[in-house]
Design a protein around this motif. Structure first.
Motif, PDB file in Angstrom:
ATOM      1  N   UNK A 129       0.827  -1.206   0.000  1.00 14.52           N
ATOM      2  CA  UNK A 129       0.000   0.000   0.000  1.00 14.52           C
ATOM      3  C   UNK A 129       0.863   1.259   0.000  1.00 14.52           C
ATOM      4  N   UNK A 130       1.796   1.326   0.953  1.00 10.37           N
ATOM      5  CA  UNK A 130       2.646   2.514   1.048  1.00 10.37           C
ATOM      6  C   UNK A 130       3.498   2.664  -0.208  1.00 10.37           C
ATOM      7  N   UNK A 131       3.975   1.556  -0.749  1.00 14.56           N
ATOM      8  CA  UNK A 131       4.773   1.579  -1.973  1.00 14.56           C
ATOM      9  C   UNK A 131       3.955   2.181  -3.118  1.00 14.56           C
ATOM     10  N   UNK A 132       2.701   1.737  -3.266  1.00 14.42           N
ATOM     11  CA  UNK A 132       1.835   2.255  -4.320  1.00 14.42           C
ATOM     12  C   UNK A 132       1.511   3.728  -4.096  1.00 14.42           C
ATOM     13  N   UNK A 133       1.290   4.102  -2.835  1.00 14.36           N
ATOM     14  CA  UNK A 133       0.971   5.493  -2.517  1.00 14.36           C
ATOM     15  C   UNK A 133       2.138   6.413  -2.870  1.00 14.36           C
ATOM     16  N   UNK A 159       2.794  18.861  -9.677  1.00 17.09           N
ATOM     17  CA  UNK A 159       1.964  19.060  -8.489  1.00 17.09           C
ATOM     18  C   UNK A 159       2.845  19.251  -7.262  1.00 17.09           C
ATOM     19  N   UNK A 160       2.426  20.155  -6.372  1.00 22.65           N
ATOM     20  CA  UNK A 160       3.152  20.397  -5.122  1.00 22.65           C
ATOM     21  C   UNK A 160       2.786  19.294  -4.128  1.00 22.65           C
ATOM     22  N   UNK A 161       3.718  18.344  -3.903  1.00 20.20           N
ATOM     23  CA  UNK A 161       3.479  17.178  -3.049  1.00 20.20           C
ATOM     24  C   UNK A 161       4.397  17.252  -1.833  1.00 20.20           C
ATOM     25  N   UNK A 162       3.830  17.028  -0.634  1.00 22.81           N
ATOM     26  CA  UNK A 162       4.600  17.010   0.603  1.00 22.81           C
ATOM     27  C   UNK A 162       4.237  15.748   1.378  1.00 22.81           C
ATOM     28  N   UNK A 163       5.256  15.058   1.894  1.00 25.35           N
ATOM     29  CA  UNK A 163       5.037  13.885   2.728  1.00 25.35           C
ATOM     30  C   UNK A 163       4.820  14.358   4.162  1.00 25.35           C
ATOM     31  N   UNK A 164       3.573  14.214   4.625  1.00 30.12           N
ATOM     32  CA  UNK A 164       3.292  14.581   6.012  1.00 30.12           C
ATOM     33  C   UNK A 164       3.849  13.559   6.977  1.00 30.12           C
ATOM     34  N   UNK A 165       3.633  12.273   6.673  1.00 31.05           N
ATOM     35  CA  UNK A 165       4.169  11.209   7.514  1.00 31.05           C
ATOM     36  C   UNK A 165       4.040   9.892   6.764  1.00 31.05           C
ATOM     37  N   UNK A 166       5.127   9.140   6.718  1.00 29.23           N
ATOM     38  CA  UNK A 166       5.142   7.806   6.122  1.00 29.23           C
ATOM     39  C   UNK A 166       5.897   6.885   7.058  1.00 29.23           C
ATOM     40  N   UNK A 167       5.310   5.712   7.342  1.00 28.82           N
ATOM     41  CA  UNK A 167       5.952   4.715   8.180  1.00 28.82           C
ATOM     42  C   UNK A 167       6.573   3.648   7.262  1.00 28.82           C
ATOM     43  N   UNK A 168       7.878   3.547   7.249  1.00 30.20           N
ATOM     44  CA  UNK A 168       8.537   2.545   6.406  1.00 30.20           C
ATOM     45  C   UNK A 168       8.684   1.209   7.105  1.00 30.20           C
ATOM     46  N   UNK A 207      -0.106  10.984   3.691  1.00 27.09           N
ATOM     47  CA  UNK A 207      -0.295  10.670   5.113  1.00 27.09           C
ATOM     48  C   UNK A 207      -0.545   9.174   5.235  1.00 27.09           C
ATOM     49  N   UNK A 208       0.393   8.446   5.805  1.00 32.60           N
ATOM     50  CA  UNK A 208       0.307   6.999   5.914  1.00 32.60           C
ATOM     51  C   UNK A 208      -0.555   6.598   7.112  1.00 32.60           C
ATOM     52  N   UNK A 209      -1.053   5.366   7.095  1.00 37.83           N
ATOM     53  CA  UNK A 209      -1.733   4.706   8.226  1.00 37.83           C
ATOM     54  C   UNK A 209      -2.872   5.566   8.776  1.00 37.83           C
ATOM     55  N   UNK A 210      -3.981   5.566   8.047  1.00 39.94           N
ATOM     56  CA  UNK A 210      -5.136   6.392   8.380  1.00 39.94           C
ATOM     57  C   UNK A 210      -5.738   6.041   9.735  1.00 39.94           C
ATOM     58  N   UNK A 211      -5.659   4.780  10.153  1.00 44.99           N
ATOM     59  CA  UNK A 211      -6.312   4.333  11.395  1.00 44.99           C
ATOM     60  C   UNK A 211      -5.466   4.575  12.632  1.00 44.99           C
TER      61      UNK A 211
END
Length: 870
Positions: free
Chosen positions: A22-26, A38-47, A110-114
């Motif tokens: 999922x994170x890879x595809x995102x 597009x102006x893209x910013x990573x707010x938070x990603x859990x690797x 923004x990773x891991x919505x839950x």
């Protein structure tokens, strides 16, 4: 900026399990959007330590995380028996929502919505952070696993045996503009896991043997596919509604079975279930309730059919409509049904000559919907009720006009045929009879026509002078006027009776609807949403919304169906409940006769809204009361138990520091021991308070493995000074139990400490200390025993104290309970409460029993750990 800011779009990558990509595809989508400018910013990603995922962060702007105070809500170790989740993150950082809002990129990753945020964060849940970003007009890319969906949480627990503590409401995910399923076969995921692409090497075997078994992954994959399929179906229905498409699209098999409420209804439901099962289709049972209330079915029968529907796994629906075939086909097209099941008609062949029946009319108008006509035993028995003209007002009126011409003509023909064999009075009675029959069938209009026609025919053919319309005598005039008066009176009586019967029948329909609405409000777990859905379904509407005006702005409190109204002016039918609460209906204009039922439904909706808010307020008040009670009990208990050891420490230290006191080595040692014992008591008090807080917040995540009771008891007794008074009988050959070693040690230590505090005191023997014989202080006697029973091993801690009052065994595990507070024993009553919380978290059980001969026995029961052999 004028007007409301456009809300951002949410795109969610949904996976069946961790590691599917999922994170890879995102992140791949983030790179594609950045390449397009597009102006893209990573707010938070859990690797989670995955190198391939971490590599995709290169080239993307990453917003620095916000640092929070460390806490123990996120243990550093990832258990291999459950998937990695946000609740197990080792970091004490969270996404900087304020910084992201200030930065205002076009797209935020923004990773891991839950994920549950750490205390001190802006919001409790990450999906709430995402909602703020969307409200600010920022598009969001996010991820979620199917096990974190609120509606599937209990299902996933039954499949995997792992309870997911972090969930996201389904509605949050359903509102996403795009939900993309990231799919991977169980075998491919297990290979990815075995290659070290998901977990660290030392956790791979445990993961493969527990959560990531092929059966678990297959079931989770099916759940994800079905959930997404439902989402696609909802999107299709929304599109069809927006585009006003009524034609059936055979994208998914749906079977609708129509029941009349007769004895054959149960047979039809079960036959339709078999038809749906063969086609792998969804089954919907619909009961058409006549709007005029005629041919009604008792509520008891409807309730019975509803139970049968639930038993076969179908859904039950009620639709109001005077024209049964039209209402039935409208419902079938509305749910995009592909097949329709009807029972064969019970009408006689003669009756079918005048009215072809519901089945034939439905077949003619069904179009692409396949219609199954199912035979049943009731078809041979004829109709179960009489068909009267009053049951069909349109046919009755038409038939009345036909009879108004035919019956007077028939009476005239019979009179002319028989000639002198009939007297004038006989002919007069014949015309009277024809007028009454026409009045009974067609009402006052056809009756007046029959009266005038009959009077003219009577005067022309049977009253001298014959074959002329002249009236020769006053008696003939009185006769003709009497015919007209009789026709009018009979027609008025019949018409009034018909209206009263129709009003009574409609009242029965309204009563049935209101009973259904009241039952929904009283029994449904979500009464407001279910009530609006029933109103939408009953009256064949596109959408129903409950609107409330706050601070001059209309707010949609609840709704059902696509394109709900945002203001009363947008509605096709607006039903005011109060000045500030309206029920807004969209789809079609409804007749005035339905207004009373809608007003009642609106009142029920307002009641459900108030009930919902009162329940929330009650829950909040109860929570506050419990918090206040807990705080009061805590302050009351801690006040004494903190003061006592502190007073002892202060007195001992004061004596040690007093230069005027000449203390021997033995006195100094005794004072230091007092300080040490009091400090240990304070430490135990603080530990129990912290453990109780962790249990209250659900932050205890046990690391389960195979442990033995003899090892645990030995470690627990190592920290207890009175261990010489505890007799231990725990065999080494007992099977290990599945538990967390640290938590179980705390449990056993707390239970033994409680037994030592409250056990019966017995004098110890005389001992010789440096040649000085003296009797030591009295001490309790406690026994610790263990035994295997079935698939569990039980540890018993037995004391012979005063025991518990009758019917208070369960209260011993409540916080701040000290045997009813009948003595001055030190302690705040948290030891057993903490022990129960830890045992429950490990999947075990802890109970209290009376000791034979007096006293208390605490039983700790845990499942036997599965032992694997090479």
């Amino acid at each position: 900026m004028d007007g409301k800011r456009k809300r951002g779009e949410l795109r969610i990558y949904l996976g069946a399990a961790p590691g599917v990509g999922k994170t890879f595809a995102m992140l791949g989508e983030a790179h594609r959007r950045k390449a397009r400018g597009t102006d893209v910013v990573v707010g938070l990603v859990e690797t989670h330590g995955r190198e391939n995922t971490a590599a995709l962060l290169d080239g993307l702007e990453q917003l620095p995380r916000r640092h929070l105070a460390p806490n123990d809500h996120h243990p550093t170790d990832l258990p291999a028996t459950s998937p990695p989740s946000a609740e197990q993150r080792p970091s004490n950082t969270e996404m900087d929502v304020d910084g992201l809002l200030a930065r205002r990129p076009e797209v935020a990753v923004v990773d891991e919505l839950a994920h549950t945020n750490l205390p001190g964060s802006r919001n409790a849940k990450r999906w709430q952070d995402v909602e703020e970003l969307l409200d600010a007009g920022i598009d969001v890319l996010s991820t979620v696993n199917v096990q974190h969906l609120e509606s599937l949480n209990d299902v996933v627990e039954r499949i995997t045996g792992v309870r997911q503590r972090e969930t996201v409401p389904d509605e949050v995910v359903r509102r996403a503009e795009q939900v993309e399923l990231v799919d991977l076969t169980p075998e491919a995921l297990r290979r990815r896991l075995a290659h070290g692409n998901v977990y660290a090497a030392h956790k791979i075997d445990a993961a493969l043997g527990n959560y990531f078994r092929v059966g678990n992954l297959t079931a989770l994959r099916e759940l994800a596919l079905l959930w997404v399929a439902d989402q696609v179906d909802v999107a299709l229905q929304r599109y069809r509604s927006e585009q006003s498409i009524t034609d059936t699209w055979e994208t998914r098999e749906r079977v609708v079975v129509a029941i009349s409420g007769g004895p054959e209804s149960e047979t039809l439901i079960r036959r339709a279930r078999r038809i749906a099962a063969r086609a792998g289709a969804e089954l919907l049972v619909v009961h058409i309730m006549r709007g005029d209330g005629l041919e009604g079915v008792s509520p008891q029968l409807v309730a019975g059919f509803r139970r049968v529907t639930e038993d076969v796994g179908a859904t039950f629906h009620t639709v109001v409509g005077d024209d049964v075939p039209t209402a039935l086909l409208d419902f079938a097209r509305g749910v995009n049904a592909t097949q329709l099941v009807l029972g064969t008609s019970r009408r006689s062949r003669l009756a079918r000559v005048f009215d072809e029946g519901i089945g034939a009319a439905t077949v003619q108008e069904s179009g692409p919907i396949d219609v199954h006509m199912v035979t049943h035993d009731e078809a041979r028995r004829g109709p179960r009720r009489r068909w009267t003209a009053a049951a069909h007002p349109r046919y009755r009126k038409l038939l009345g006009w036909v009879l108004a011409v035919l019956l007077p003509g028939a009476v005239t023909g019979i009179g002319l045929l028989l000639g002198e064999g009939l007297t004038f009075s006989t002919n007069l009675v014949g015309f009277f009879l024809a007028t009454v029959v026409v009045a009974l069938v067609g009402g006052h209009g056809p009756a007046l026509a029959a009266a005038f026609l009959g009077a003219g025919l009577l005067n022309f053919f049977f009253t001298p002078p014959y074959y002329t319309l002249a009236i020769a005598t006053a008696a003939n005039l009185v006769t003709l006027v009497a015919m007209l008066v009789v026709a009018v009176l009979v027609a008025l009586v019949v018409d009034r009776a018909a209206r009263l019967a129709e009003q009574g029948a409609r009242a029965r329909t309204e009563a049935a609807l209101l009973a259904s609405y009241a039952r929904t409000v009283l029994t449904s777990p979500f009464p407001l949403a279910r009530l609006l859905e029933k109103v939408r379904e009953n009256f064949a509407l596109e959408s129903v919304a409950l609107l409330e005006r706050r601070d001059g702005e209309w707010e949609r409190v609840a709704c059902a169906g696509p394109r709900p109204c945002a203001e009363p002016d947008e509605a096709d039918v607006d039903v005011p409940v109060t000045a500030d609460v309206h029920l807004a209906l969209r789809g079609r204009a409804l007749p005035a006769a339905d207004q009373r039922a809608l007003e009642a439904a609106a009142g029920q909706a307002l009641m459900a809204l108030r009930q919902q808010r009162m329940a929330a307020e009650t829950a909040e008040a109860q929570r506050r009361a419990e918090t206040t009670e807990l705080r009061t009990a805590l302050l009351s208990a801690v006040g004494h138990d903190l003061r006592t050891p502190l007073t002892s420490i202060k007195a001992a230290i004061g004596s040690l520091r007093d230069i005027d006191l000449e203390l021997s080595d033995e006195d100094t040692s005794e004072l230091l021991e007092t300080v040490e014992v009091s400090a240990d008591r304070l430490t135990g008090l603080i530990d129990n308070l912290l453990d109780s807080s962790r249990l209250a917040t659900g932050a205890v995540v046990p690391q389960l493995r195979a442990v033995t009771y003899d090892e645990v008891v030995a470690r627990a007794l190592a920290g207890i000074d009175e261990r010489r008074t505890v007799s231990v009988d725990v065999a080494e050959h007992l099977p290990p139990v599945l538990a967390d070693l640290g938590l179980l040690e705390r449990v056993v230590a707390n239970v033994i400490d409680n037994a030592l505090r409250h056990g019966r005191l017995t004098p110890r023997r005389v001992v010789d200390v440096d040649g000085d014989g003296r009797i030591q202080a009295d001490e309790p006697e406690v026994a610790v025993r263990a035994s295997a029973y079935g698939d569990r091993v039980e540890l018993r801690v037995v004391d012979h104290g005063q025991g518990l009052p009758k019917n208070t065994a369960s209260a011993v595990f409540a916080p701040f309970q000290r045997l009813g507070d009948r003595d001055a024993t030190p302690g705040i009553g948290l030891g057993l409460s903490v022990a129960k919380g830890f045992v429950d978290a490990m999947g075990g059980a802890i109970t209290a029993e009376d000791t034979p001969g007096g006293g208390l026995t605490i039983v700790i029961s845990l499942p036997i750990a599965a032992v694997t052999t090479a």
